[in-house]
Design a protein around this motif. Structure first.
Motif, mmCIF file in Angstrom:
data_model
loop_
_atom_site.group_PDB
_atom_site.id
_atom_site.type_symbol
_atom_site.label_atom_id
_atom_site.label_comp_id
_atom_site.label_asym_id
_atom_site.label_seq_id
_atom_site.Cartn_x
_atom_site.Cartn_y
_atom_site.Cartn_z
ATOM 1 N N LEU A 134 0.825 -1.205 0.000
ATOM 2 C CA LEU A 134 0.000 0.000 0.000
ATOM 3 C C LEU A 134 0.861 1.258 0.000
ATOM 4 O O LEU A 134 0.567 2.233 -0.699
ATOM 5 N N ARG A 135 1.927 1.246 0.793
ATOM 6 C CA ARG A 135 2.812 2.422 0.834
ATOM 7 C C ARG A 135 3.487 2.648 -0.510
ATOM 8 O O ARG A 135 3.727 3.789 -0.907
ATOM 9 N N HIS A 136 3.791 1.551 -1.215
ATOM 10 C CA HIS A 136 4.435 1.686 -2.522
ATOM 11 C C HIS A 136 3.477 2.301 -3.545
ATOM 12 O O HIS A 136 3.864 3.181 -4.316
ATOM 13 N N VAL A 137 2.228 1.846 -3.539
ATOM 14 C CA VAL A 137 1.266 2.296 -4.545
ATOM 15 C C VAL A 137 0.709 3.672 -4.211
ATOM 16 O O VAL A 137 0.544 4.528 -5.082
ATOM 17 N N ALA A 138 0.392 3.904 -2.935
ATOM 18 C CA ALA A 138 -0.244 5.167 -2.541
ATOM 19 C C ALA A 138 0.299 5.598 -1.184
ATOM 20 O O ALA A 138 -0.341 5.401 -0.153
ATOM 21 N N PRO A 139 1.493 6.200 -1.173
ATOM 22 C CA PRO A 139 2.111 6.566 0.107
ATOM 23 C C PRO A 139 1.316 7.596 0.899
ATOM 24 O O PRO A 139 1.509 7.723 2.105
ATOM 25 N N LYS A 140 0.408 8.318 0.245
ATOM 26 C CA LYS A 140 -0.392 9.332 0.935
ATOM 27 C C LYS A 140 -1.874 8.955 0.954
ATOM 28 O O LYS A 140 -2.763 9.796 0.906
ATOM 29 N N LYS A 141 -2.145 7.673 1.037
ATOM 30 C CA LYS A 141 -3.526 7.184 1.029
ATOM 31 C C LYS A 141 -4.311 7.718 2.218
ATOM 32 O O LYS A 141 -3.745 8.152 3.226
ATOM 33 N N ILE A 142 -5.637 7.654 2.099
ATOM 34 C CA ILE A 142 -6.530 7.968 3.206
ATOM 35 C C ILE A 142 -6.877 6.650 3.890
ATOM 36 O O ILE A 142 -7.385 5.721 3.261
ATOM 37 N N ASN A 143 -6.594 6.565 5.181
ATOM 38 C CA ASN A 143 -6.828 5.333 5.935
ATOM 39 C C ASN A 143 -7.880 5.591 7.002
ATOM 40 O O ASN A 143 -7.633 6.321 7.955
ATOM 41 N N GLU A 144 -9.062 5.010 6.818
ATOM 42 C CA GLU A 144 -10.142 5.155 7.791
ATOM 43 C C GLU A 144 -10.379 3.829 8.499
ATOM 44 O O GLU A 144 -10.199 2.762 7.919
ATOM 45 N N ASP A 145 -10.778 3.911 9.760
ATOM 46 C CA ASP A 145 -11.162 2.681 10.454
ATOM 47 C C ASP A 145 -12.585 2.841 10.946
ATOM 48 O O ASP A 145 -12.911 3.760 11.674
ATOM 49 N N GLY A 159 -13.210 -10.117 13.436
ATOM 50 C CA GLY A 159 -13.950 -10.657 14.568
ATOM 51 C C GLY A 159 -14.849 -9.663 15.254
ATOM 52 O O GLY A 159 -15.845 -10.051 15.873
ATOM 53 N N ASN A 160 -14.514 -8.364 15.166
ATOM 54 C CA ASN A 160 -15.402 -7.355 15.729
ATOM 55 C C ASN A 160 -15.854 -6.327 14.688
ATOM 56 O O ASN A 160 -16.315 -5.245 15.035
ATOM 57 N N GLY A 161 -15.722 -6.676 13.415
ATOM 58 C CA GLY A 161 -16.230 -5.805 12.352
ATOM 59 C C GLY A 161 -15.469 -4.516 12.165
ATOM 60 O O GLY A 161 -15.973 -3.580 11.526
ATOM 61 N N ASN A 162 -14.251 -4.431 12.689
ATOM 62 C CA ASN A 162 -13.436 -3.211 12.586
ATOM 63 C C ASN A 162 -12.648 -3.252 11.274
ATOM 64 O O ASN A 162 -11.687 -4.011 11.142
ATOM 65 N N ILE A 163 -13.083 -2.448 10.317
ATOM 66 C CA ILE A 163 -12.547 -2.517 8.953
ATOM 67 C C ILE A 163 -11.740 -1.267 8.646
ATOM 68 O O ILE A 163 -12.199 -0.144 8.839
ATOM 69 N N HIS A 164 -10.521 -1.473 8.163
ATOM 70 C CA HIS A 164 -9.665 -0.360 7.735
ATOM 71 C C HIS A 164 -9.908 -0.140 6.237
ATOM 72 O O HIS A 164 -9.548 -0.978 5.406
ATOM 73 N N VAL A 165 -10.547 0.964 5.940
ATOM 74 C CA VAL A 165 -10.912 1.330 4.567
ATOM 75 C C VAL A 165 -9.843 2.269 4.027
ATOM 76 O O VAL A 165 -9.663 3.382 4.527
ATOM 77 N N ASN A 166 -9.129 1.833 3.012
ATOM 78 C CA ASN A 166 -8.027 2.609 2.450
ATOM 79 C C ASN A 166 -8.399 3.151 1.079
ATOM 80 O O ASN A 166 -8.651 2.374 0.148
ATOM 81 N N LEU A 167 -8.436 4.464 0.965
ATOM 82 C CA LEU A 167 -8.676 5.126 -0.312
ATOM 83 C C LEU A 167 -7.316 5.466 -0.909
ATOM 84 O O LEU A 167 -6.576 6.292 -0.357
ATOM 85 N N LEU A 168 -6.978 4.816 -2.008
ATOM 86 C CA LEU A 168 -5.653 4.990 -2.611
ATOM 87 C C LEU A 168 -5.678 6.198 -3.536
ATOM 88 O O LEU A 168 -5.997 6.099 -4.722
#
Length: 471
Positions: A338-349, A382-391
């Motif tokens: 992910l860092r290689h493709v989009a080093p400034k991605k938006i990372n939401e949890d 297991g607790n539905g905590n999803i890291h949504v990454n917008l590249l």
């Protein structure tokens, strides 16, 4: 009108002198060049504080806050700046209270299964210290080797083990803290039971430094498991994987980790690494179970049985160190990719009910196609905590415009599915404007009233966490 750039604000001499007397020589930074590194976190936000104050004990914290309260100087608490939401980014006319030097483990009490620590203790350092006594503290964020216990408590940051062992709120017995009025309080208990008074401990944990500054924490320890088994299951699609997660979480054996990667994440890793998984894999689960040595094999078998359904492609169980490392290779290759493709991605949890994970991922795929924003998802299934990454590329204005629309739609989808906008990254500045989509007006009014009780002059991390009030 002059176009000359305005000089940065400075700390009044009298205030600086008093702060220097409180914390001692070499513990107050006022030069802008020295202060700048303490004005950002792991978000894209940055601000220059008036000063940085390094505290080393609770008495200093109390004196600093009392002095700032008297002069209405905003304060932002900082551990090591690993947060992602701008919660530690200071006010332009405020100062940073840095806790990195307040890093002592005060007490380890195996008989009562607790440890007392200062907020600047690094998570990994605590884990190593208590492991010598046969224990661990369950919260294990990805940044455990560089994040502080104070930061973990401020955000209620957990990690994979939360599925079985809970978050900091479930693993903290009590706190000492300094309110915005400069008063020192003790919350909680030294026992595993206690119902006297309101639960201020759980209220302060997760409040991102807006209610009080933590000066010590009494943490509940858990005995280290004797043995562990690691499983990797691959599925044709996210629906089969989500069904497996729901089945796993409904049976008696709770995994100590249950992580997932969606098709986009798997495709991302496949470009950079040999996955060793079937080419048609549309979702992947990493599962760990732990427990007594003579029971863990049976536990792994029970979880394996729950993980099997018509969409399963492959299920592998590992026991020794080399096999476990091989299974985790795919998951660990994701972040570098992910860092290689989009080093400034938006990372939401975000968090959604486990039973609605597949519905949520489907919705994200639709948004990705409609708005031409590449989205990669992984997280704590297991607790539905999803890291949504917008590249995305922040230097592309049109892409960022579409990303803003996408992000707003993601939060709408989360709320519509009975989820929450943040699982462990907090709110800070990044999610502040979306909070009222989840919390109703009456509850927000009560939260603002609580903030005023703890912090009458509003000096502690002002304007963070809750939406701004209409003037």
């Amino acid at each position: 009108m002059s176009n000359r750039k305005q000089p940065p604000p400075t700390l009044p001499d009298g205030v600086a002198s008093t702060l220097r007397n409180i914390v001692g020589k070499g513990a107050l930074l006022t030069d802008p060049a020295d202060c700048l590194p303490y004005g950002y976190d792991n978000s894209r936000r940055q601000a220059l504080p008036l000063a940085v104050v390094f505290v080393t004990d609770a008495a200093q914290v109390q004196a600093v806050v009392a002095h700032c309260n008297a002069h209405r100087i905003p304060i932002s608490a900082r551990g090591l700046g690993t947060g992602t939401t701008g919660a530690t980014v200071p006010e332009r006319n405020g100062l940073v209270v840095a806790f990195e030097r307040m890093n002592r483990i005060l007490r380890i009490d195996p008989a009562n299964r607790l440890a007392m620590v200062e907020p600047g203790v690094i998570n990994d350092d605590l884990q190593r210290a208590v492991a010598e006594h046969g224990f661990f503290w369950p919260p294990d964020p990805t940044s455990a080797n560089v994040c502080t216990i104070g930061g973990n408590l401020a955000y209620n940051s957990a990690g994979p083990r939360a599925v079985k062992y809970g978050t900091p709120r479930e693993n903290t017995l009590g706190l000492t803290a300094v309110t915005g009025a400069g008063e020192t309080i003790r919350t909680g208990v030294f026992t595993t039971k206690g119902v006297v008074g309101y639960d201020l401990t759980r209220l302060i944990i997760g409040s991102e430094g807006t209610l009080a500054l933590i000066t010590s924490a009494t943490l509940k320890l858990t005995p280290l498991a004797e043995s562990k088994r690691t499983l990797r299951a691959t599925y044709r699609n996210i629906h089969a994987a989500a069904d497996a997660v729901a089945t796993i979480m409904a049976q008696p054996i709770t995994p100590c980790a249950l992580e997932f990667m969606d098709a986009a994440a798997i495709d991302m890793v496949r470009r950079f690494s040999d996955l060793g998984v079937p080419t048609e894999t549309g979702a992947l689960l990493m599962i760990e179970v732990d427990g007594p040595a003579d029971c863990v094999a049976a536990a792994a078998e029970a979880v394996s049985a729950a993980a099997r359904n018509d969409g399963l492609l492959d299920l592998t169980v590992a026991a020794d160190r080399d096999e476990i490392a091989a299974l985790w290779r795919t998951r660990k290759a994701l972040s570098p990719a992910l860092r290689h493709v989009a080093p400034k991605k938006i990372n939401e949890d975000v968090v959604v009910p486990v039973s609605r994970m597949a519905e949520f991922i489907d919705g994200l795929e639709r948004l990705s196609q409609e708005l031409s924003i590449r989205i990669v998802n992984f997280g704590h299934a297991g607790n539905g905590n999803i890291h949504v990454n917008l590249l995305v590329n922040p230097d592309d204005p049109d892409e960022m415009r579409r990303a803003d629309i996408t992000l707003s739609a993601v939060f709408d989808l989360v709320v519509a599915l009975d989820g929450s906008l943040s699982g462990e990254h907090g709110v800070g500045l990044e999610k502040r404007e979306f909070v009222d989509r989840e919390i109703d007006p009456a509850a927000l009014r009560l939260m603002r009233a609580i903030k005023r009780q703890f912090d009458p002059k509003g000096i502690l991390n002002p304007d963070k966490g809750l939406p701004l009030e209409s003037s």
